[in-house]
Design a protein around this motif. Sequence first.
Motif, short mmCIF file in Angstrom:
data_model
loop_
_atom_site.label_atom_id
_atom_site.label_comp_id
_atom_site.label_asym_id
_atom_site.label_seq_id
_atom_site.Cartn_x
_atom_site.Cartn_y
_atom_site.Cartn_z
N LYS A 3 9.67 -15.55 -18.50
CA LYS A 3 9.11 -14.88 -17.32
C LYS A 3 10.00 -15.18 -16.12
CE LYS A 3 4.27 -14.11 -17.88
NZ LYS A 3 2.97 -14.20 -17.28
N LYS A 4 9.96 -14.28 -15.14
CA LYS A 4 10.72 -14.53 -13.91
C LYS A 4 9.93 -15.47 -13.02
CE LYS A 4 13.84 -10.86 -12.81
NZ LYS A 4 14.03 -9.57 -12.17
N ILE A 5 10.61 -16.49 -12.54
CA ILE A 5 9.95 -17.46 -11.66
C ILE A 5 10.86 -17.74 -10.47
CG2 ILE A 5 9.13 -19.85 -11.48
CD1 ILE A 5 8.31 -19.66 -14.38
N ASN A 6 10.27 -17.77 -9.28
CA ASN A 6 11.02 -18.12 -8.06
C ASN A 6 10.38 -19.35 -7.42
OD1 ASN A 6 12.36 -15.73 -8.39
ND2 ASN A 6 11.07 -14.62 -6.94
N PHE A 7 11.21 -20.26 -7.02
CA PHE A 7 10.71 -21.35 -6.18
C PHE A 7 11.89 -21.99 -5.47
CE2 PHE A 7 11.87 -25.19 -8.67
CZ PHE A 7 12.17 -24.62 -9.90
N ILE A 8 11.59 -22.86 -4.50
CA ILE A 8 12.68 -23.55 -3.81
C ILE A 8 12.75 -24.97 -4.34
CG2 ILE A 8 13.55 -24.35 -1.58
CD1 ILE A 8 12.08 -21.97 -0.31
N LEU A 9 13.95 -25.36 -4.77
CA LEU A 9 14.16 -26.73 -5.24
C LEU A 9 15.04 -27.42 -4.20
CD1 LEU A 9 13.88 -28.94 -7.36
CD2 LEU A 9 15.83 -27.94 -8.57
N ASN A 10 14.49 -28.38 -3.51
CA ASN A 10 15.15 -29.02 -2.35
C ASN A 10 15.53 -27.92 -1.35
OD1 ASN A 10 14.69 -31.52 -3.49
ND2 ASN A 10 16.60 -31.48 -4.64
N ILE A 16 14.80 -17.62 -11.78
CA ILE A 16 15.18 -17.74 -13.20
C ILE A 16 14.22 -16.97 -14.10
CG2 ILE A 16 16.46 -19.90 -13.56
CD1 ILE A 16 13.53 -21.12 -13.81
N GLU A 17 14.74 -16.67 -15.25
CA GLU A 17 13.87 -16.19 -16.33
C GLU A 17 13.78 -17.33 -17.32
OE1 GLU A 17 14.62 -11.44 -16.52
OE2 GLU A 17 14.04 -12.55 -18.33
N VAL A 72 6.68 -25.12 -15.53
CA VAL A 72 7.42 -24.48 -14.45
C VAL A 72 6.62 -23.34 -13.82
CG1 VAL A 72 9.52 -23.17 -13.93
CG2 VAL A 72 9.63 -25.10 -15.44
N MET A 73 5.85 -22.66 -14.65
CA MET A 73 5.01 -21.55 -14.19
C MET A 73 4.16 -21.93 -12.97
SD MET A 73 4.13 -18.58 -15.13
CE MET A 73 2.94 -17.40 -14.66
N ASN A 74 3.66 -23.17 -12.99
CA ASN A 74 2.74 -23.62 -11.95
C ASN A 74 3.40 -23.88 -10.60
OD1 ASN A 74 1.10 -23.60 -14.13
ND2 ASN A 74 0.03 -25.51 -13.63
N ILE A 75 4.72 -23.90 -10.56
CA ILE A 75 5.35 -24.15 -9.26
C ILE A 75 5.98 -22.86 -8.70
CG2 ILE A 75 5.66 -26.63 -9.43
CD1 ILE A 75 8.58 -24.58 -10.11
#
Length: 169
Positions: A3-10, A16-17, A72-75
Amino acid sequence: MNKKINFILNSELIEIEINPSTVLLDFIRSLKFTGTKEGCKEGDCGACTVLAGELIEDEVIYRSVNSCLIPVMNISGKHVVTIEGLNQENKELNPIQQAFVDCGASQCGFCTPGFIVSLTGHFLNKGKSNHNSVIDSMDGNICRCTGHNSIIRAAEIVSEKKKKKNSSM
Ligand code: FES
Ligand code: FES
């Protein structure tokens, strides 16, 4: 299925998929953010602690979480902060890290990122901070070698400095 997921890491936007059940800890470490440690991988030691920030009523609220328990889905849509993200601007130690050095609160260092991230989550929180709440903020973190007294002392020093700063404002 990925699945496509977006988040900010630092400070970096991650798009990403990925298999949504991938464990956040594994993903973070695969990006070479290895300051987040893998200990028990069962939610019992706190070595994998990161901050997860979420926009709530126009404000980003951060809480410390065990990245070994989170898919990862949860973030998705959140801001994840690892130990590497706490002082990347000037590379100097932040007050919590400095207090750990001053109190000799780190020996092998395996647990140290987790403790520092947990304390950061606590001090970022606008709620009242007192001796008990500072200690409680680290109750999911375990140190197997230094012992907890010097860690508690370091946390108290930061707490006292923060109180002084707040009262002078
Ligand atoms: Fe121990 Fe996550 S690795 S709580
Ligand atoms: Fe070694 Fe805490 S300093 S586990």
